[in-house]
Write a protein that holds these residues in place. Sequence first.
Motif, PDB file in Angstrom:
ATOM      1  N   GLN A   1       0.718  -1.163  -0.106  1.00 40.39           N
ATOM      2  CA  GLN A   1      -0.087  -0.110  -0.115  1.00 40.39           C
ATOM      3  C   GLN A   1       0.800   1.136   0.158  1.00 40.39           C
ATOM      4  O   GLN A   1       0.503   2.365  -0.707  1.00 40.39           O
ATOM      5  CB  GLN A   1      -0.989   0.081   1.002  1.00 40.39           C
ATOM      6  CG  GLN A   1      -2.032  -0.904   1.077  1.00 40.39           C
ATOM      7  CD  GLN A   1      -2.910  -1.034   2.291  1.00 40.39           C
ATOM      8  OE1 GLN A   1      -2.509  -0.566   3.433  1.00 40.39           O
ATOM      9  NE2 GLN A   1      -4.078  -1.584   2.203  1.00 40.39           N
ATOM     10  N   LYS A   2       2.046   1.251   0.675  1.00 42.28           N
ATOM     11  CA  LYS A   2       2.866   2.497   0.657  1.00 42.28           C
ATOM     12  C   LYS A   2       3.533   2.548  -0.706  1.00 42.28           C
ATOM     13  O   LYS A   2       3.512   3.607  -1.013  1.00 42.28           O
ATOM     14  CB  LYS A   2       3.997   2.171   1.915  1.00 42.28           C
ATOM     15  CG  LYS A   2       3.364   2.196   3.335  1.00 42.28           C
ATOM     16  CD  LYS A   2       4.556   2.395   4.319  1.00 42.28           C
ATOM     17  CE  LYS A   2       4.077   2.217   5.533  1.00 42.28           C
ATOM     18  NZ  LYS A   2       5.160   2.039   6.660  1.00 42.28           N
ATOM     19  N   LEU A   3       3.840   1.436  -1.304  1.00 39.34           N
ATOM     20  CA  LEU A   3       4.543   1.675  -2.549  1.00 39.34           C
ATOM     21  C   LEU A   3       3.386   2.283  -3.711  1.00 39.34           C
ATOM     22  O   LEU A   3       3.729   3.171  -4.531  1.00 39.34           O
ATOM     23  CB  LEU A   3       5.023   0.269  -3.231  1.00 39.34           C
ATOM     24  CG  LEU A   3       6.235  -0.309  -2.465  1.00 39.34           C
ATOM     25  CD1 LEU A   3       6.525  -1.716  -3.073  1.00 39.34           C
ATOM     26  CD2 LEU A   3       7.535   0.504  -3.133  1.00 39.34           C
ATOM     27  N   LEU A   4       2.327   1.772  -3.522  1.00 38.83           N
ATOM     28  CA  LEU A   4       1.187   2.340  -4.496  1.00 38.83           C
ATOM     29  C   LEU A   4       0.985   3.832  -4.185  1.00 38.83           C
ATOM     30  O   LEU A   4       0.779   4.543  -4.951  1.00 38.83           O
ATOM     31  CB  LEU A   4      -0.035   1.536  -4.168  1.00 38.83           C
ATOM     32  CG  LEU A   4      -0.155   0.102  -4.737  1.00 38.83           C
ATOM     33  CD1 LEU A   4      -1.611  -0.363  -4.454  1.00 38.83           C
ATOM     34  CD2 LEU A   4      -0.292   0.367  -6.295  1.00 38.83           C
ATOM     35  N   GLN A   5       0.954   4.222  -2.634  1.00 37.44           N
ATOM     36  CA  GLN A   5       0.718   5.426  -2.537  1.00 37.44           C
ATOM     37  C   GLN A   5       1.784   6.514  -3.061  1.00 37.44           C
ATOM     38  O   GLN A   5       1.617   7.531  -3.591  1.00 37.44           O
ATOM     39  CB  GLN A   5       0.548   5.896  -1.058  1.00 37.44           C
ATOM     40  CG  GLN A   5      -0.815   5.417  -0.367  1.00 37.44           C
ATOM     41  CD  GLN A   5      -0.659   5.697   1.256  1.00 37.44           C
ATOM     42  OE1 GLN A   5       0.208   5.893   1.792  1.00 37.44           O
ATOM     43  NE2 GLN A   5      -1.977   5.390   1.796  1.00 37.44           N
TER      44      GLN A   5
ATOM     45  N   LYS B   1       1.502   6.757  -6.703  1.00 44.78           N
ATOM     46  CA  LYS B   1       0.483   7.785  -7.047  1.00 44.78           C
ATOM     47  C   LYS B   1       1.071   9.265  -6.890  1.00 44.78           C
ATOM     48  O   LYS B   1       0.445  10.114  -7.488  1.00 44.78           O
ATOM     49  CB  LYS B   1      -0.861   7.396  -6.342  1.00 44.78           C
ATOM     50  CG  LYS B   1      -1.765   6.277  -6.677  1.00 44.78           C
ATOM     51  CD  LYS B   1      -2.836   6.212  -5.861  1.00 44.78           C
ATOM     52  CE  LYS B   1      -3.586   4.820  -6.231  1.00 44.78           C
ATOM     53  NZ  LYS B   1      -5.010   4.761  -5.368  1.00 44.78           N
ATOM     54  N   SER B   2       1.650   9.368  -5.820  1.00 38.55           N
ATOM     55  CA  SER B   2       1.995  10.585  -5.569  1.00 38.55           C
ATOM     56  C   SER B   2       3.250  11.268  -6.633  1.00 38.55           C
ATOM     57  O   SER B   2       3.264  12.510  -6.833  1.00 38.55           O
ATOM     58  CB  SER B   2       2.463  10.973  -4.234  1.00 38.55           C
ATOM     59  OG  SER B   2       3.846  10.132  -4.109  1.00 38.55           O
ATOM     60  N   LEU B   3       4.140  10.175  -7.135  1.00 40.63           N
ATOM     61  CA  LEU B   3       4.881  10.513  -8.095  1.00 40.63           C
ATOM     62  C   LEU B   3       4.319  10.841  -9.337  1.00 40.63           C
ATOM     63  O   LEU B   3       4.717  11.790 -10.301  1.00 40.63           O
ATOM     64  CB  LEU B   3       5.876   9.289  -8.168  1.00 40.63           C
ATOM     65  CG  LEU B   3       6.860   9.144  -7.163  1.00 40.63           C
ATOM     66  CD1 LEU B   3       7.651   8.124  -7.593  1.00 40.63           C
ATOM     67  CD2 LEU B   3       7.652  10.420  -6.760  1.00 40.63           C
TER      68      LEU B   3
END
Length: 114
Positions: free
Chosen positions: A103-107, A110-112
Motif C-alpha cells: 500500500q505504501k508503494l502504491l501511495q 500515485k504521488s509521483l
Amino acid sequence: MAPGIAIEASPRHPKRAMNGDLGVEEILRRRNEELEKELKGSLEREEKMKAELKKTKERMRMAEDAEERLCSQLGDLEAEAVDQARSYQTQIRSLKEELSRAQKLLQNAKSLKF
C-alpha cells in the motif's frame, strides 16, 4: 436336662413309640433337603455374581485405559492446535506487513504521477 421332642406312646402306633416320631424325622429330612437345595442355589447365584463382577471390573479397567488414551490424544491435539494457531498468527502478521508495504508503494507511485 437336654431339650428334646416329647413323644406319647400310642397303642395304635407302637412303632412310633419305640423308634421316635417318624413323621417329625420325615419333616426334618425334607426340610433339610429344601435347605440344601436353597443353599446350592444360593452358592450358584453367588458364583454367577462373582463372574459377572469380574467381567464388570474388566470392562471398567478397559474403559479407564481407553479414557487415559483419549486424554493423551486430546492433549496432543490441543498442543498441535496451539502450534498451528501460533503459526497462523505469524503468517497473518507477515501478510499484514507485506500488504502495508504494498500500500505504501502504491501511495508513493500515485504521488509521483501527480
